[in-house]
Design a protein around this motif. Structure first.
Motif, mmCIF file in Angstrom:
data_model
loop_
_atom_site.group_PDB
_atom_site.id
_atom_site.type_symbol
_atom_site.label_atom_id
_atom_site.label_comp_id
_atom_site.label_asym_id
_atom_site.label_seq_id
_atom_site.Cartn_x
_atom_site.Cartn_y
_atom_site.Cartn_z
ATOM 1 N N HIS A 38 74.174 -34.110 90.108
ATOM 2 C CA HIS A 38 72.760 -33.899 90.390
ATOM 3 C C HIS A 38 72.387 -32.498 89.903
ATOM 4 C CE1 HIS A 38 71.715 -37.025 93.709
ATOM 5 N NE2 HIS A 38 72.766 -37.448 93.023
ATOM 6 N N ARG A 89 54.175 -39.277 90.016
ATOM 7 C CA ARG A 89 55.601 -39.261 89.666
ATOM 8 C C ARG A 89 56.446 -39.776 90.827
ATOM 9 N NH1 ARG A 89 57.099 -34.325 85.677
ATOM 10 N NH2 ARG A 89 59.019 -35.566 85.670
ATOM 11 N N GLU A 92 56.173 -43.544 90.904
ATOM 12 C CA GLU A 92 56.988 -44.152 89.863
ATOM 13 C C GLU A 92 58.460 -44.193 90.278
ATOM 14 O OE1 GLU A 92 58.007 -43.637 85.080
ATOM 15 O OE2 GLU A 92 56.682 -42.223 86.100
ATOM 16 N N ALA A 93 58.931 -43.121 90.911
ATOM 17 C CA ALA A 93 60.326 -43.054 91.362
ATOM 18 C C ALA A 93 60.544 -43.791 92.681
ATOM 19 C CB ALA A 93 60.756 -41.601 91.520
ATOM 20 N N VAL A 107 61.232 -34.700 92.746
ATOM 21 C CA VAL A 107 61.197 -36.122 92.397
ATOM 22 C C VAL A 107 62.434 -36.439 91.557
ATOM 23 C CG1 VAL A 107 59.933 -37.972 91.236
ATOM 24 C CG2 VAL A 107 58.686 -36.157 92.432
ATOM 25 N N PRO A 108 63.224 -37.458 91.938
ATOM 26 C CA PRO A 108 64.442 -37.746 91.182
ATOM 27 C C PRO A 108 64.179 -38.606 89.950
ATOM 28 C CG PRO A 108 64.297 -39.230 93.044
ATOM 29 C CD PRO A 108 63.108 -38.301 93.135
ATOM 30 N N GLU A 109 64.896 -38.284 88.891
ATOM 31 C CA GLU A 109 64.965 -39.119 87.694
ATOM 32 C C GLU A 109 66.416 -39.578 87.553
ATOM 33 O OE1 GLU A 109 64.331 -38.860 82.835
ATOM 34 O OE2 GLU A 109 63.774 -37.168 84.120
ATOM 35 N N VAL A 110 66.652 -40.867 87.692
ATOM 36 C CA VAL A 110 68.003 -41.414 87.747
ATOM 37 C C VAL A 110 68.340 -42.089 86.425
ATOM 38 C CG1 VAL A 110 69.561 -42.967 89.000
ATOM 39 C CG2 VAL A 110 67.727 -41.773 90.228
ATOM 40 N N THR A 111 69.489 -41.722 85.867
ATOM 41 C CA THR A 111 69.910 -42.257 84.575
ATOM 42 C C THR A 111 71.348 -42.732 84.650
ATOM 43 O OG1 THR A 111 68.466 -40.658 83.454
ATOM 44 C CG2 THR A 111 70.114 -41.792 82.109
ATOM 45 N N VAL A 123 71.536 -37.617 88.034
ATOM 46 C CA VAL A 123 70.219 -37.463 88.655
ATOM 47 C C VAL A 123 69.669 -36.080 88.337
ATOM 48 C CG1 VAL A 123 68.895 -37.481 90.804
ATOM 49 C CG2 VAL A 123 70.866 -39.020 90.535
ATOM 50 N N TRP A 125 66.524 -33.783 89.494
ATOM 51 C CA TRP A 125 65.417 -33.607 90.426
ATOM 52 C C TRP A 125 64.397 -32.672 89.774
ATOM 53 C CZ3 TRP A 125 65.153 -36.169 95.070
ATOM 54 C CH2 TRP A 125 66.327 -36.767 95.526
ATOM 55 N N HIS A 126 63.180 -33.157 89.584
ATOM 56 C CA HIS A 126 62.127 -32.347 88.981
ATOM 57 C C HIS A 126 61.357 -31.625 90.090
ATOM 58 C CE1 HIS A 126 62.669 -34.020 84.943
ATOM 59 N NE2 HIS A 126 62.898 -35.172 85.554
#
Length: 263
Positions: A38, A89, A92-93, A107-111, A123, A125-126
């Protein structure tokens, strides 16, 4: 529905760290869990992404005194306070963390990374500015507990009336896995949370699991489009109550701290 959202883990263990119950490294490890890594991007004062341990310290230095959870869904900005860009955002998450004491949210962006058979999750986190205002539609723990008792009864009635396939081998296996996890003594919340918050969260997760099974595993007796629509319409309020209870549970640390500060 997110049965154990990453935002819940970050908020719970971030609050335990702020309260002095765990070390920064232990808090970061608990949040990462089975994920590969993370990172936090966009932190004021940091030129690039940083690890969770450093991010927790930086956020504390910026004035953060607690973490809340948001679990928004279309038409239900649960736990959000704006501005619109952050809300969009988070929607969306389907989740976000909102800081208390300083105007920041995560806000997490998971890849998923790697080839099939050897994939791992990363992950980011923005960190974004948020509006310092009361979060939307978050109940107290007491309200959430009362709502859940009614929701569990309603869910049982709905599943029975619509003959939804929330039973059978797949559903039984999922429920058995949930019970086994509870019996192993898994910490539902991080240290420092009131027992009532853990109890409410456990029930919310169980109701969320039942709703997920009803959506995902077979049509049961709902063979027509109208019956399928009736199922969704009947279960949506139950799911909404469970999400509200999840947010109330994760936010209990901040709510209790602010309530004590007013005494």
């Amino acid at each position: 529905m997110l049965l154990e959202p990453r935002s819940g883990l970050l908020a719970a263990w971030g609050n335990a760290l702020l309260a002095g119950f765990v070390s920064p490294d232990d808090a970061a490890d608990a949040v990462v869990g089975d994920d590969a890594v993370h990172r936090v991007e966009g932190l004021p004062g940091e030129p690039g992404p940083v690890g969770l341990t450093l991010a927790f310290g930086r956020l504390r230095a910026l004035g953060v005194t607690g973490y809340r959870v948001a679990l928004p869904a279309p038409g239900h900005p649960l736990g959000l306070s704006g501005p619109p860009d952050f809300n969009a955002r988070a929607l969306e998450a389907e989740e976000a963390v909102v800081a208390s004491g300083a105007p920041y949210g995560l806000v997490p962006e998971v890849t998923a990374v790697g080839p099939d058979g050897d994939r791992h999750v990363e992950v980011v986190w923005h960190c974004l500015p948020v509006r310092e205002a009361p979060p939307a539609d978050v109940p107290s723990l007491g309200e959430a507990e009362r709502e859940l008792a009614e929701a569990l009864r309603d869910a049982t009635e709905v599943l029975s009336r619509l003959d939804v396939a929330a039973s059978g081998p797949v559903a039984d296996a999922a429920l058995d896995a949930y019970r086994a996890r509870a019996e192993r003594g898994r910490d539902v919340l991080a240290p420092g949370y009131p027992p009532r918050a853990a109890r409410v969260l456990q029930l919310a997760e169980r109701i969320g699991l039942l709703v997920s099974l009803a959506y995902e595993h077979g049509p049961g007796g709902a063979v027509s489009a109208s019956e399928m629509s009736a199922r969704v319409a009947a279960l949506r309020p139950v799911e909404r109550v469970a999400r509200r209870a999840q947010v109330a549970s994760y936010n209990a640390y901040v709510e209790e701290r602010e309530r004590d500060g007013l005494r």
